[in-house]
Motif scaffolding. Structure first.
Motif, PDB file in Angstrom:
ATOM      1  N   SER A 191      -5.970   8.528   3.263  1.00  0.00           N
ATOM      2  CA  SER A 191      -5.433   8.114   1.963  1.00  0.00           C
ATOM      3  C   SER A 191      -5.055   6.640   1.966  1.00  0.00           C
ATOM      4  O   SER A 191      -5.259   5.928   0.988  1.00  0.00           O
ATOM      5  N   MET A 192      -4.480   6.193   3.096  1.00  0.00           N
ATOM      6  CA  MET A 192      -4.130   4.774   3.213  1.00  0.00           C
ATOM      7  C   MET A 192      -5.370   3.890   3.106  1.00  0.00           C
ATOM      8  O   MET A 192      -5.373   2.863   2.411  1.00  0.00           O
TER       9      MET A 192
ATOM     10  N   ILE B 133      -8.223   4.581   1.608  1.00  0.00           N
ATOM     11  CA  ILE B 133      -8.714   4.622   0.221  1.00  0.00           C
ATOM     12  C   ILE B 133      -7.870   3.703  -0.657  1.00  0.00           C
ATOM     13  O   ILE B 133      -8.388   2.956  -1.489  1.00  0.00           O
ATOM     14  N   LYS B 134      -6.552   3.764  -0.452  1.00  0.00           N
ATOM     15  CA  LYS B 134      -5.657   2.936  -1.269  1.00  0.00           C
ATOM     16  C   LYS B 134      -5.892   1.445  -0.999  1.00  0.00           C
ATOM     17  O   LYS B 134      -5.922   0.624  -1.923  1.00  0.00           O
TER      18      LYS B 134
ATOM     19  N   ALA C  37      -9.049   0.351  -2.667  1.00  0.00           N
ATOM     20  CA  ALA C  37      -8.827   0.196  -4.113  1.00  0.00           C
ATOM     21  C   ALA C  37      -8.101  -1.107  -4.423  1.00  0.00           C
ATOM     22  O   ALA C  37      -8.441  -1.808  -5.386  1.00  0.00           O
ATOM     23  N   MET C  38      -7.103  -1.434  -3.602  1.00  0.00           N
ATOM     24  CA  MET C  38      -6.379  -2.691  -3.807  1.00  0.00           C
ATOM     25  C   MET C  38      -7.302  -3.891  -3.613  1.00  0.00           C
ATOM     26  O   MET C  38      -7.248  -4.871  -4.370  1.00  0.00           O
TER      27      MET C  38
ATOM     28  N   ALA D 149       0.833  -1.202   0.000  1.00  0.00           N
ATOM     29  CA  ALA D 149       0.000   0.000   0.000  1.00  0.00           C
ATOM     30  C   ALA D 149       0.868   1.252   0.000  1.00  0.00           C
ATOM     31  O   ALA D 149       0.605   2.215  -0.739  1.00  0.00           O
ATOM     32  N   TYR D 150       1.934   1.280   0.815  1.00  0.00           N
ATOM     33  CA  TYR D 150       2.837   2.424   0.837  1.00  0.00           C
ATOM     34  C   TYR D 150       3.532   2.606  -0.514  1.00  0.00           C
ATOM     35  O   TYR D 150       3.779   3.733  -0.957  1.00  0.00           O
TER      36      TYR D 150
ATOM     37  N   ASN E 165       2.286   2.079  -3.319  1.00  0.00           N
ATOM     38  CA  ASN E 165       1.328   2.701  -4.232  1.00  0.00           C
ATOM     39  C   ASN E 165       1.255   4.217  -4.026  1.00  0.00           C
ATOM     40  O   ASN E 165       0.791   4.940  -4.916  1.00  0.00           O
ATOM     41  N   PHE E 166       1.667   4.687  -2.842  1.00  0.00           N
ATOM     42  CA  PHE E 166       1.684   6.131  -2.606  1.00  0.00           C
ATOM     43  C   PHE E 166       2.823   6.797  -3.371  1.00  0.00           C
ATOM     44  O   PHE E 166       2.736   7.968  -3.729  1.00  0.00           O
TER      45      PHE E 166
ATOM     46  N   TYR F 230       4.275   9.156   5.008  1.00  0.00           N
ATOM     47  CA  TYR F 230       2.892   9.199   4.528  1.00  0.00           C
ATOM     48  C   TYR F 230       1.949   9.053   5.718  1.00  0.00           C
ATOM     49  O   TYR F 230       1.431   7.969   5.997  1.00  0.00           O
TER      50      TYR F 230
END
Length: 530
Positions: free
Chosen positions: A170-171, A173-174, A177-178, A106-107, A109-110, A165
């Motif tokens: 935001s984490m 949401i990410k 999405a994943m 996940a990180y 992807n940021f 981050y």
């Protein structure tokens, strides 16, 4: 002689109750030594409980209980000083490491796509280390000694990424999405797998095509007088046991015929009528010329030989609206014209080409039909894989259906059915079938296939047979047990995973394979093997 030849089934039948208050027959539990006992009791009222209500009571027993999150319920006994002590086995570390990988990805992807920063490199490195450390581990004891140090290193990198981050929103949401993307990938893979299975089920294999071509060539190389099968004078003898098989598959016809004859206690009285199409008539005929049925009789005819069929019912046969060729095949619907296909016979057993006969079936000719037309095995137990409800197959949102049928009525299966053709003619059921077919053209009343139309045409015209006569579910992962299979008179590979296909279920194939002559030169030359 087969293992089960001596186990002659005796049969009493129970009549189908009518209308709304449909009650189920009293079911008898049979022990192995009781196989020669009566096959089915007379219908009785079971404490006023309907079949559908009673059959739904076993669902809870199939549910699985789980321990609270993060625990594995396995217990290991460790011996210490001669005394047994329980030691609980957990998977907490394994799950924590997998969670670390998810967070690390996940990180990643940021970070910008082109980023090659020190943090990105370190995250990728730690992900690889953790994935290698976990491997196929399912519990903490499977992990290596260095795994704990790798966890600590990963946690340090994750803490650093958390400072860079810090936005938890935001984490989240990410991660959502994943998760969505992963679910979409799983759904796509399942749809693709389902499509490929359906495609394999509808496609003629290379080996089967080769076999048909070889047999067809040999058939046309024969003189016309050499193309006649033996014992054809018996095909209209009403004192014999007549079976019908409608199929365009030479191997399937062979397995049905071989199993029926080998299971019979009186093979000289067995007559098998195979109806196929004009394309496959030469191949199937040639197979039985090369492999004659010894004392039994086999007749092979083409559906195109029935001139009355195309002149009287041609439009009806062409009107099936399914996209699946298994359902649009004229052979699939020929069952609704049995009295005209066999005008000289009064009783016949219709076998689908994906069945194997394991017991002598002559007792079916002793069934007291009592004005009914078809003998069936019911499929209305929710605990069984072959379960169907009426509303799965008939459109009960339409008044045409609700006025004529009960939604609580018990369903049944095609595959192995005994028919009283004399009673069929008296009740003119082929005309009734056409009425339902015409009604279905105007508005959707029935799902695809011949079964929904069969349920309607033979509604309240069934004699119910004991379940051991016909066991279904071998053409898909149904969980049918070995004991149930071996006690059955007929087993049915309903579903898409037929035993002659590569996608057939291995644990069920052996029952079919023993009736196929894999040592035949033609099968070997066409690479048809077990």
């Amino acid at each position: 002689m087969q293992k089960y030849r001596t186990d002659t089934l005796k049969l009493n039948a129970i009549q189908q109750d009518t209308g709304e208050g449909l009650k189920g027959p009293t079911h008898v539990v049979y022990k192995d030594e009781n196989i020669n006992s009566v096959v089915s009791d007379d219908a009785k009222v079971d404490s006023g409980v309907s079949l559908l209500d009673r059959n739904g009571t076993n669902q809870d027993s199939r549910s699985h209980s789980f321990e609270e999150k993060g625990k594995v319920t396995e217990t290991v006994i460790a011996k210490s000083n001669g005394r047994s002590q329980p030691r609980r086995v957990t998977d907490e570390k394994v799950r924590e490491m997998k969670d670390q990988v998810i967070r690390a990805k996940a990180y990643l992807n940021f970070a910008p796509a082109s980023s090659n920063s020190h943090l990105v490199k370190e995250l990728r490195l730690r992900i690889k280390e953790i994935e290698r450390a976990v491997g196929e581990a399912t519990k903490d004891s499977d992990l290596s000694r260095s795994a704990l140090q790798k966890m600590i290193s990963m946690e340090s990198v994750l803490a650093k990424a958390g400072r860079i981050y810090p936005d938890c929103c935001s984490m989240a949401i990410k991660l959502r999405a994943m998760t969505y993307n992963a679910e979409e990938q799983v759904r796509t893979q399942k749809n693709q797998a389902s499509y490929l299975v359906q495609l394999a089920a509808r496609t003629t294999s290379k080996g089967l095509h080769c076999l048909s071509m070889r047999l067809t060539a040999d058939y046309f190389a024969l003189q016309p007088e050499k193309r006649v099968l033996p014992n054809q004078q018996r095909i209209h003898d009403t004192k014999l046991y007549h079976f019908a098989v409608f199929s365009d598959n030479v191997l399937a016809c062979s397995a049905v015929a071989n199993s029926t004859i080998s299971a019979s206690l009186d093979p000289e009285k067995v007559v098998i009528h195979v109806v196929t199409d004009a394309l496959n008539l030469p191949a199937i005929t040639m197979w039985f010329l090369l492999n004659p049925p010894m004392q039994s009789t086999i007749e092979v005819k083409s559906i195109d030989d029935f001139e009355w069929l195309s002149s009287k019912y041609g439009s009806a046969l062409r009107s099936q609206n399914s996209q699946d060729p298994r359902y649009t095949s004229q052979l699939n619907y020929l069952r609704f014209y049995l009295p005209e296909v066999f005008p000289a016979l009064d009783k016949i057993v219709l076998l689908d080409h994906d069945v194997v006969v394991q017991r002598d079936l002559k007792a079916l000719w002793s069934v007291g039909m009592k004005g009914k037309v078809i003998g069936v095995v019911q499929t209305c137990r929710e605990s069984e894989p072959s379960f169907h409800r009426m509303d799965m197959l008939l459109n009960f949102s339409d008044p045409f259906i609700t006025k004529r049928f009960s939604i609580k009525a018990c369903t049944w299966a095609f595959g192995m059915n005994v028919f009283d053709l004399r009673e069929w003619r008296l009740q003119n059921l082929t005309a009734l079938y056409h009425q339902y077919l015409e009604a279905d053209k105007k508005k959707p009343l029935f799902t695809g296939g011949s079964l929904p139309l069969g349920l309607a045409t033979f509604y309240n015209r069934m004699v119910v047979l004991d379940r051991r006569w016909h066991v279904l579910g071998l053409g898909y992962e149904s969980g049918v047990g070995r004991g149930e299979i071996e006690r059955a008179a007929v087993i049915h590979y309903d579903g898409t995973m037929k035993p002659w296909l590569e996608i057939g279920i291995v644990k069920y194939k052996s029952y079919w394979n023993k009736h196929v002559k894999y040592d035949h030169p033609y099968l070997q030359q066409c690479n048809i093997h077990q």
